[in-house]
Each structure stands twice: as C-alpha cells, then as structure tokens.
Design a protein around this motif. Structure first.
Motif, mmCIF file in Angstrom:
data_model
loop_
_atom_site.group_PDB
_atom_site.id
_atom_site.type_symbol
_atom_site.label_atom_id
_atom_site.label_comp_id
_atom_site.label_asym_id
_atom_site.label_seq_id
_atom_site.Cartn_x
_atom_site.Cartn_y
_atom_site.Cartn_z
ATOM 1 N N GLU B 493 3.801 35.030 -65.901
ATOM 2 C CA GLU B 493 3.109 33.757 -65.757
ATOM 3 C C GLU B 493 4.116 32.609 -65.741
ATOM 4 O O GLU B 493 4.057 31.709 -64.908
ATOM 5 C CB GLU B 493 2.126 33.578 -66.910
ATOM 6 C CG GLU B 493 1.362 32.266 -66.841
ATOM 7 C CD GLU B 493 0.686 31.929 -68.171
ATOM 8 O OE1 GLU B 493 -0.512 31.673 -68.153
ATOM 9 O OE2 GLU B 493 1.389 31.900 -69.215
ATOM 10 N N ARG B 494 5.051 32.698 -66.656
ATOM 11 C CA ARG B 494 6.054 31.630 -66.766
ATOM 12 C C ARG B 494 6.811 31.464 -65.449
ATOM 13 O O ARG B 494 7.056 30.364 -64.985
ATOM 14 C CB ARG B 494 7.042 31.991 -67.897
ATOM 15 C CG ARG B 494 7.859 30.837 -68.405
ATOM 16 C CD ARG B 494 6.990 29.941 -69.278
ATOM 17 N NE ARG B 494 7.749 28.875 -69.892
ATOM 18 C CZ ARG B 494 7.209 27.965 -70.691
ATOM 19 N NH1 ARG B 494 5.916 28.004 -70.978
ATOM 20 N NH2 ARG B 494 7.959 27.010 -71.207
ATOM 21 N N PHE B 497 5.149 29.326 -62.630
ATOM 22 C CA PHE B 497 4.982 27.878 -62.688
ATOM 23 C C PHE B 497 6.089 27.167 -61.915
ATOM 24 O O PHE B 497 7.145 27.738 -61.628
ATOM 25 C CB PHE B 497 5.041 27.394 -64.152
ATOM 26 C CG PHE B 497 3.849 27.805 -64.982
ATOM 27 C CD1 PHE B 497 2.552 27.742 -64.485
ATOM 28 C CD2 PHE B 497 4.021 28.252 -66.292
ATOM 29 C CE1 PHE B 497 1.467 28.109 -65.263
ATOM 30 C CE2 PHE B 497 2.949 28.612 -67.073
ATOM 31 C CZ PHE B 497 1.659 28.554 -66.565
ATOM 32 N N SER B 498 5.841 25.907 -61.650
ATOM 33 C CA SER B 498 6.856 25.098 -60.983
ATOM 34 C C SER B 498 8.085 24.933 -61.876
ATOM 35 O O SER B 498 7.958 24.562 -63.057
ATOM 36 C CB SER B 498 6.287 23.712 -60.666
ATOM 37 O OG SER B 498 7.333 22.760 -60.633
#
Lengths: 485, 561
Positions: B493-494, B497-498
């Motif tokens: 998930e990390r 991210f942008s």
C-alpha cells in the motif's frame, strides 16, 4: 544663475558646473560637504612638493569646442574642479540591450540601481588611484614641460573623480554618499584599504612607468569610458563623453612620452655608432633607455592593463550590456542587432591544455570584445613608436606580447606563457621571466636616470624635447613656476 | 517538469567517503589547539561535467569533503579547540553553491544537495555546542550566498575591512530563489539581525561590508586587513579558552569503511542493505555487537574506528547518504536488526559510564547526528521488529524514528531464534535529541508525558511485543498468524501512494513539538525553497536560474500565489 543650455559653466557656486547645481540644493549641499575631504585628500595624496607652485594648466570653462580648454597659471589646490557633462540630447535613446529603443533614462531605473552604482564606483575608484600612484613623480621630472603634463593629468583625474561623485550624490541617495566618501578613504597600494582594481595598486616608480601607464592603463580607462558613454543612463553617458575629451590628452602624454624616450635612445645610439639594439650595456652607458628594456616595460604595463578588462567571459558584463548600462566601443556605429542574444564572438581560451579560439555567446563575451578593441588601439600607438625606430635606421621592433602573457585575471591566470604565447612550465617561467619583464636591475638602471631637470627649456638626457609646446608655447616656456618651500 | 537531466543512462554513483589525502578543495592545517580549514576550490575538479567551480563556489563534491573534514576534526584531532575557516584564495572567500551546477541539476539533485549541505552546516554547529570545538570564520574577500551561509554556521565571523570584503545573500535579486543553507534562519534566529535589516541584506545583491556589517550584527568584527591575522589569533585564543576539549590527546583514525556491493546487496561490517528494486524498497539489517564492550576507555580508543558503536554509526550514515543520493527510486526503507540486545545495552552502559571521555562523547554525538539523518530522510521509514533482533537502547531509537513499526509476537513455528523483544536504556532519554530539541520518546508522547515516564521506569527491562505495544513503542504487534501478511499489505500500500505526497506527509508528522533553527531550516525553508525550485520564475525557460549568466534578464510571472 541657472543652467545654460549652451554649456557655459556656472562659477557662482564653489563648484563650477553646467548641471544647474544652484537649483539643486540637495546635491550642492552634499558636494559642498564632500569638498573639504577632497581637498584634504588632494593635499595629502596629491602631487608631493608642488602644491604652492604655479602650474600652467588647462581648465574647462565651457563644454563647447572653444571653451573647454582655457590655459592659465594656477596653484593646483585652487584648481576649479567642476561638474561638466556633455550637452543633453533630448532625442537620445537606449541604443542596445533589452531596452533598446526606449528613451534614454534621465533617472536611475530602480532595478538597475545597484548595478549602476557599482559601475560608477569602480570607474570612480580608478581616478584618485592614479593620482596617488603618481604623487612622487614631480621630484624627478625630466623637464618643466613634462612636469606640467603630469600635473595636468593629475588635476583631470581629480576632476573625473568629481564627475563620478556628482553622479553618486545626485542619483544614488545615502548609499551613493557613502560610496563617495569611500572613494576618498581607499589608497593605492594600501594593505588595509587598497584601490579596487589590481593595476591601480601597483607603484608608478619612475617616469617611464608613468608614460607606459598613461599609454596602456589610461587607454583601458578610455575604453571603459567609451563603453559607459554608450549607457542608456543618460547622465552617465554625458559625463563620460566629456571625460573622454580630457582622457585623450593623457594618452597623448603617454604616447609622446614613450615616443620621445625612443627618439632620444635612437639618436644617442646613432651618435655613438651603436647599431645593435641588444648591446645593452653600451646603450645604457649613454644615459638612455635601451630598447629591449622599453619592450619589457611595455610587456608589463600591457599585461597589467589587460587584467582590468576582467574575465573574458563574464556574466556581469553580459548583465550590464543587456540592461543597457554599458555598451561596446562605438556601439552605435556597429552594424548588428545591438541585442546580441543569438550572436557569438570568438574568445581566446585555455582549453584542454592549449590556447585556442572558442565561440562564446556574444553577450557574455562583451569584455573580450572591448579588450580586442583595446589591443587594436594599443597596436596603433606601438606602430607609431616603431616608425621612430625605423626612421633612425635601427633594426628593432616593439611588439605587444600575447594576451596570455603574465596574466592574473581571466583565462590565462593559472598558466605561464611567453610573450609569443608559448606555454611554459613553472620552472621555465621562473628561469626566463626576467627576459620579458623589468628586473630589479632594470628598475635600478631606470631609477638612476631619474634626475630632475627643472631649467626652462631643458630636458633630461634620456628624453627628447617635444615637437611643439603646450598651448603653442615656445620651447623655454616656464610651464611650472616652482615655489621654493 | 521534465526530469530528463535526472536520469542519465548510467549515472555515476556519488561516493560520500573521502579522506584528507584525497581532498581537492580543502586543506586542514593543525597547529596545536587551532586548526585552519582552508577552502581552495579546484575549479576543474567538479562532480559532474558542464560547469566550473569559479570563485571558490561549491558543488556536492566540495561539500562532501567539508563534511568529512568536520567529522575528522572531531575524531582525529581531539586537541583542536578552534577551527578557523578561511579561504585559500586572495580576493574571494566563497561564492556559494555553483549556479551553473544548480541550473543544470535535476530538482531531486538540488533538494538532496541542499539537505546534505544543511546537515553539514548543523554538524559544524554541533561540533561547537556538543564537543567544544568552536568555529571561527575569517572572511577576506567576498562571501556571497552559500559562502556567507558557511560563515553563519560558525560561532564567530571576522570580516576584513578593506573596501572589498563583503557578505551577501543575493539569491533573491540574482536568481529568484532563497538562500538554501539556512541563511535566512541564522540571520534572524542565530545572529538576531533585525527583520527589516535582514530584508535589506537579502535584497541587496552586493551585500554589506565594513562598519555597517558589524553594526547590523551580520558579522562580529570588522578589522583592517593588516590586523586580520592578529584579530583571528586573538579570537581563536579566546574561543580556545572556553573549550573543554582535552589537550595532548591522540585522536583516532577514521579508517576507510569496509563496503562491498553486488548491486543487490551492500555489505558493511555490521550492516547489510538488501535492495528490492521491483518493490522499490531497501532493507537495512543492523548487526549487533560481535563481542562485549572493551574493558575501559583506553581499550575503546585502541579499537578506534573498529569500536562497534562508532563503526556501525559510520556505516549507517554512509548507507543513508548512498540511498538518498544514488537510489532515489527506493521509496521505503525497512529497518531490521539481528543480535543480542543485552550486548547492545552493555555498549550503551559503557558509553554512558565513559561519557566524560572525549571519544565516548564524540560517539554519542555522532549517533545523535546519524539518527537525525534518519529522521530527515525523505523515504517511508519502517521498522520490523522480529525474532533475534536487537532493537535495544540506542538501536531502539531507530524504531522510534520510523513512520511505522511492526513487531512480531512470539516466534514463527520452527524458528529457534530468541523471541522478539525490545529494551530501553538511559540513552533513550536525552542523549539523542531530534532536530526539534526533544527526544524521540518525548516527541512521540507529546500529548501523554506520563508515557515517557512509564518508559523511563522500564529502562533495562526486556519488553516483549505485547509490552512494547502497550507502552506505545511500536505501532502494532501482530501474532504469527497475521504478521507476514499485514506487513506485506502495508508495504504494498505504501508503495502505491504518491512519492511527493508521502514526503510531505512524513516530514509534517515526524517533528511534533517546538520549532528550532533546525526544524525551521529543514521544514519551513526547505519547503519554500523546494516550491520555488519548481516554479517557472526560477527554473522556467525564462526564469532567473536558467537565464543566469546569459546576460538576459529573467521574465517573471508577477502573480502572487
């Protein structure tokens, strides 16, 4: 009295001027406050030993062709240093850079204030510097004629200082006044408060140095003034245009001074039957300066003066040009777009261990361009010197050394090169530099010739008399009435 | 903006290790209690092609040497009480960061460069504040931009009063950017220059010189050039007298790091960096001490750079700099450890017991700086506390520095390593402040000071996963059923991210609590500067940075944002 559009000088104020000082109490007050410091500087740092003598000097009483050169005896501290600008041309434009085509600025544009101030301060700093450098020379003047010329140069450098101080006071507010004070506080060659540019901290120990200085270094001054005379900031342009009329005399002093030295040497060699210019000891025994030593002096002063042009490729110079503050030599007579945003200019550089031409954006090569014009201008004078030697039938030619020779600023500062432009190792340079630059012995010899000759119409043995006197005065004219103190 | 300059086909790795015998731009001359640190930049010895380091300007290569010099002066020259920073060139002190280098650099390089130079400026101040090695700056010639900021990092500044020497922060008028190495903050917060005068200074291209520079406190003294040497000697003697550094003590040699890389794994003596490029992740495995601490301080000094805490700190520092600069796509740094926590605590106790010894003191400060470097690393920081790990005392700080920490309860079936534990030591309660001036625990528990006290009460206890979660030392503890999957999901998930968003988020959340000069520089200044570095007024085709040197003026968009 108000400004006279015809260029007459207002003498009703303490400071002669054609800028309407009487109507500008703020600037008049500032200049009057600066004045005592200037006189104090002149008395302590101006020509030593002759402040009470009457000197036959030229003073400008108007800026018209007839009025700018009025001759009379004057004691130097009483010289009427004035603020004189070339007449204003209402239709004048900014002629180059990003503002090309706008009306020339009569006030400093805010965004260029700091840049302009720096230009004015650097130019201003050179003016008193040379007076300081030359202050001891009166004592060993080879004639009253030469002594007078020295003092004329000195008072005019003083006037040029006034011109720059006027601009600082008039257009740059409190900072300008502080900078004007700073111009009186720095001292040529002083460890703590040196003048801003290197060549102006070198000593001018003898008259030959003085002549070389006025030929080579004042010619840099001329080129700088020429490019500032192009400025879109009109008051600076007008100031510099008038200064140039005076600067021409300084170059005349240099060119004829060296020329007369050459002439005397050639004459003495011929009289003694010496044909070999390199027979230095025999030539020197005649009490004249041998030609190879003159070459060394020229090498030294030429290379020091080249440093004054700064780095060949320079962002500052590009900014000055693009901003319309400092143009090129004869800018308006050049046939190009006067923007230089897409042009290139060949620059001599040190690349990959060799000296070679590289095309650089013309805008950043402004210094290089001005220096090229300067070298051409120098070459003209050197050729005239060579004609004197040629006429005497002596096989010798003075030459300008390579621009890579003996440099402390720019592309060649970290290398050694011979006057012919050949790269040298540190060892070769150390071993040979006395062949190209005045040695201690050379200096001692020149110094031995520096005996004063103050009798009317007489000249020291190492220099010929001039062809004509100043202001068409006869040969025995008493240019300086030396006061016995 | 396009970042094409950023990723050349095979970018040369920038190496942060150097040594005085390899310096191209600096010289160290030690004379008893005073060392001269002389900046004499070789303009052709640049890190990358395309510019020359004229007028003592610098690029990252010059600053890497400075960082090394500052470090060695502390460890190799304990007897040096005052460092005199000066220029080896005649008419210029330092012209700051090289503008053509900046103009030709990618955004990422500029940001990394600024961060590293800022860390080095703070390292100079840390030498003074932390271990009594004072910095005195002698400016002869012009100190512009980063040149003046270098001076600002010193305790005192002496400026020659020769009509030429000056200090300036011309970034805004000249380049439309900000002074990037703490100049604004140090002028107002350290030197306490009045804000309106600071405004004048920062908009005046030519800067200040002479009496006004001293009157406005932008320097401490102005002295005539002929008095310069004497004034510097006097100030150095005065500063030396204030120093508590030992006299007549031998330093230790900071020997070259042992580093081997096979592209996928970088191996140091007590650290291993495992790179997983598809996952854009690097795992840093910290290896605990191989043996018990030495008998006494003398034995520690004999071990020198091989002494485990010093060795690990240097290796970790090098790895962080390497990852930041050379591995910019690795968005997540995972910290793991392996070793005996009791031994780690024994080293902590050893350092604490010997903290009066110059070397132990230096090592504690070194750890403080390396831990700050972790805090300031703009990657997602994750700690995985697993069986056999040794996150105790000093190493527990790494867990506390992370954005998230996961701890495994018990051990997986068949794993015969010790069950997962953590432990705290007294060093967690003051030795390693963050840049906000607080400990990591105090920052973490800003709203619950009682938790700090509870943690203090647990010093020396072995805390299992449940206890750590209960004490708030880790984000969450999972049992063997959930752990692997939860960690995998979190990491995936990390990574989705942008990267920019995460950088901003993490930088905002990490530094709760009070502002210091450091937080202002790394937060406020950096954020503004990095915004300006993206804006057309600076880096657009008509921007000031791009047009600098061409002579053509920048074309600004007047809109205020």
């Amino acid at each position: 009295m108000t400004t006279n559009a015809q260029g007459a000088v207002d003498y009703s104020t303490k400071i002669p001027n054609n800028v309407g000082l009487n109507d500008d109490q703020r600037v008049l007050k500032a200049l009057e406050q600066w004045h005592p410091g200037y006189i104090d500087w002149w008395m302590t740092m101006g020509p030593e030993g002759f402040q009470t003598s009457d000197v036959y000097l030229r003073t400008a009483i108007s800026i018209g062709p007839k009025g700018w050169a009025k001759f009379d005896y004057v004691k130097m501290p009483e010289y009427r240093w004035g603020i004189l600008l070339a007449p204003q041309d209402e239709s004048r434009m900014v002629n180059f850079g990003a503002h090309k085509g706008e009306k020339a600025w009569q006030e400093v544009p805010g965004e260029y204030r700091a840049m302009l101030r720096r230009l004015v301060v650097i130019q201003g700093d050179t003016e008193p510097a040379s007076v300081e450098q030359q202050r001891h020379l009166g004592k060993t003047a080879p004639s009253l004629y030469d002594m007078r010329n020295l003092f004329q140069v000195n008072v005019e450098e003083g006037r040029h200082l006034w011109a720059m101080v006027y601009l600082l006071h008039k257009y740059f507010g409190r900072d300008g006044r502080e900078e004007a004070d700073g111009l009186l506080q720095r001292r040529s060659g002083d460890l703590d408060k040196p003048r801003m540019l290197g060549a102006f901290n070198e000593s001018t120990p003898d008259w030959l140095s003085f002549f070389m200085f006025t030929f080579f270094t004042d010619r840099d001054g001329k080129m700088q003034l020429e490019s500032l005379a192009q400025s879109g900031f009109d008051p600076l342009s007008r100031t510099c245009r008038f200064m140039l009329t005076e600067e021409a005399h300084h170059m005349f002093v240099g060119e004829t001074g060296v020329g007369r030295t050459i002439e005397r040497t050639c004459e003495a060699m011929k009289a003694a039957g010496i044909e070999d210019p390199y027979d230095i000891n025999r030539v020197r025994a005649l009490g004249v300066v041998d030609l190879p030593t003159l070459q060394k002096k020229a090498n030294l002063h030429f290379s020091l003066s080249l440093d004054l042009f700064g780095s060949e490729v320079s962002t500052n110079a590009a900014n000055f040009y693009n901003s319309g503050l400092k143009g090129r030599f004869n800018e308006t007579r050049l046939d190009d777009d006067h923007l230089l945003t897409s042009a290139t200019y060949p620059v001599l550089k040190f690349v990959d261990g060799a000296i070679r031409m590289v095309d650089e954006p013309a805008l950043t090569a402004i210094n290089m361009r001005l220096r090229d014009d300067y070298v051409k201008d120098c070459q003209g004078g050197v050729s005239r010197w060579n004609r004197i030697i040629e006429k005497a039938g002596i096989k010798f030619q003075l030459t300008l050394p390579s621009v890579a020779f003996n440099r402390a600023i720019g592309e060649f500062r970290n290398i050694h090169a011979s006057p012919e432009g050949q790269l040298l190792s540190d060892g070769e340079w150390a071993a040979r530099k006395d062949e190209w630059l005045p040695s201690k012995d050379d200096g001692a010899f020149i110094e031995s010739l520096m005996k004063p000759c103050w009798d009317r119409g007489k000249y020291a043995g190492w220099i010929s008399p001039p062809k004509v006197g100043i202001d068409s005065k006869p040969g025995d004219f008493e240019y300086v009435k030396i006061a016995v103190s | 903006m396009s970042d094409t300059t950023d990723k050349p086909a095979a970018p040369a790795r920038i190496d942060f290790e150097t040594a005085p015998e390899r310096y191209k731009h600096w010289r160290i001359a030690v004379d008893g209690p005073v060392a001269e640190l002389i900046l004499d930049v070789d303009e052709n010895a640049t890190l990358r092609p395309g510019y020359q380091l004229k007028l003592n300007s610098y690029d990252l290569g010059v600053d890497i040497e400075l960082a090394d010099a500052v470090q060695r002066l502390r460890f190799e020259h304990p007897g040096v009480k005052v460092v005199v920073l000066r220029s080896g060139k005649d008419r210029v002190f330092c012209a700051g960061a090289n503008i053509r280098m900046l103009a030709g650099s990618s955004h990422a390089h500029k940001v990394n460069f600024c961060k590293f130079t800022n860390e080095t400026r703070f390292a100079m101040e840390d030498a003074s504040a932390g271990s009594g090695q004072r910095y005195l700056c002698a400016i002869q010639g012009t100190a512009a931009g980063g040149g003046y900021e270098l001076a600002l990092a010193c305790d005192e500044i002496i400026l020659a009063d020769d009509g030429n020497s000056s200090v300036s922060l011309p970034e805004l008028p000249l380049l439309a950017v900000l002074p990037g190495t703490g100049g604004l903050t140090r002028v107002t917060d350290k030197r306490k220059v009045r804000r309106d005068r600071a405004d004048v200074l920062c908009t005046l291209e030519e800067g200040l010189k002479g009496k006004r520079a001293a009157d406005w406190r932008v320097v401490d003294q102005v002295v005539p050039r002929s008095r310069m040497d004497a004034a510097v000697r006097e100030a150095a003697a005065r500063l030396a007298a204030q120093s508590d550094r030992p006299s007549d003590v031998e330093g230790i040699k900071l020997t070259p790091l042992k580093r081997a890389s096979d592209g996928g794994t970088v191996t140091y003596s007590s650290l291993r960096v495992e790179i997983d490029r598809p996952a854009r992740r690097a795992t840093l495995v910290i290896l605990g001490p191989e043996a018990a601490p030495p008998a006494d301080a003398a034995a520690m000094q004999c071990e020198g750079a091989a002494f485990w805490p010093l060795r690990l700190s240097r290796e970790l520092d090098d790895a962080l700099l390497d990852l930041r600069t050379n591995e910019r796509d690795l968005g997540t740094l995972v910290f793991k450890s392996a070793g005996d926590p009791a031994r780690v605590l024994a080293y902590d106790a050893f350092l604490e017991a010997n903290s009066a010894h110059w070397l132990a003191r230096e090592i504690l400060h070194q750890w403080k700086r390396v831990l700050k470097r972790i805090d300031l690393t703009s990657r997602s920081l994750v700690a995985l506390v697993e069986p056999g790990s040794c996150f105790a005392g000093t190493l527990a700080e790494i867990v506390l520095a992370c954005d998230r920490s996961f701890m495994l309860i018990g051990t997986e079936k068949g794993d015969n390593r010790a069950a997962t534990t953590m432990a705290l030591s007294p060093l967690n309660f003051g030795a390693y402040p963050m840049s906000n001036g607080l400990t990591r625990l105090a920052t973490r528990f800003l709203g619950e000071p009682e938790s700090v006290e509870a943690a203090r009460a647990a010093i020396g206890s072995t805390l299992d996963a449940e206890a750590c979660e209960e004490a708030g030392l880790v984000t969450i503890a999972y049992d063997t059923i959930d752990y692997a999957d939860e960690v995998r999901i979190f990491l995936e998930e990390r990574a989705s991210f942008s990267a920019d968003g995460l950088t901003g988020l993490e930088a905002n959340l990490r530094f709760a609590g009070p502002e210091t000069m450091e937080t202002k520089v790394f937060g406020r200044l950096t954020a503004w500067q990095n915004w300006i570095f993206q804006r057309p007024n600076a880096i657009g085709p008509d921007g000031a940075l791009k047009r600098y040197g061409s002579g053509v003026k920048a074309d600004f968009d007047p809109e205020r944002v």
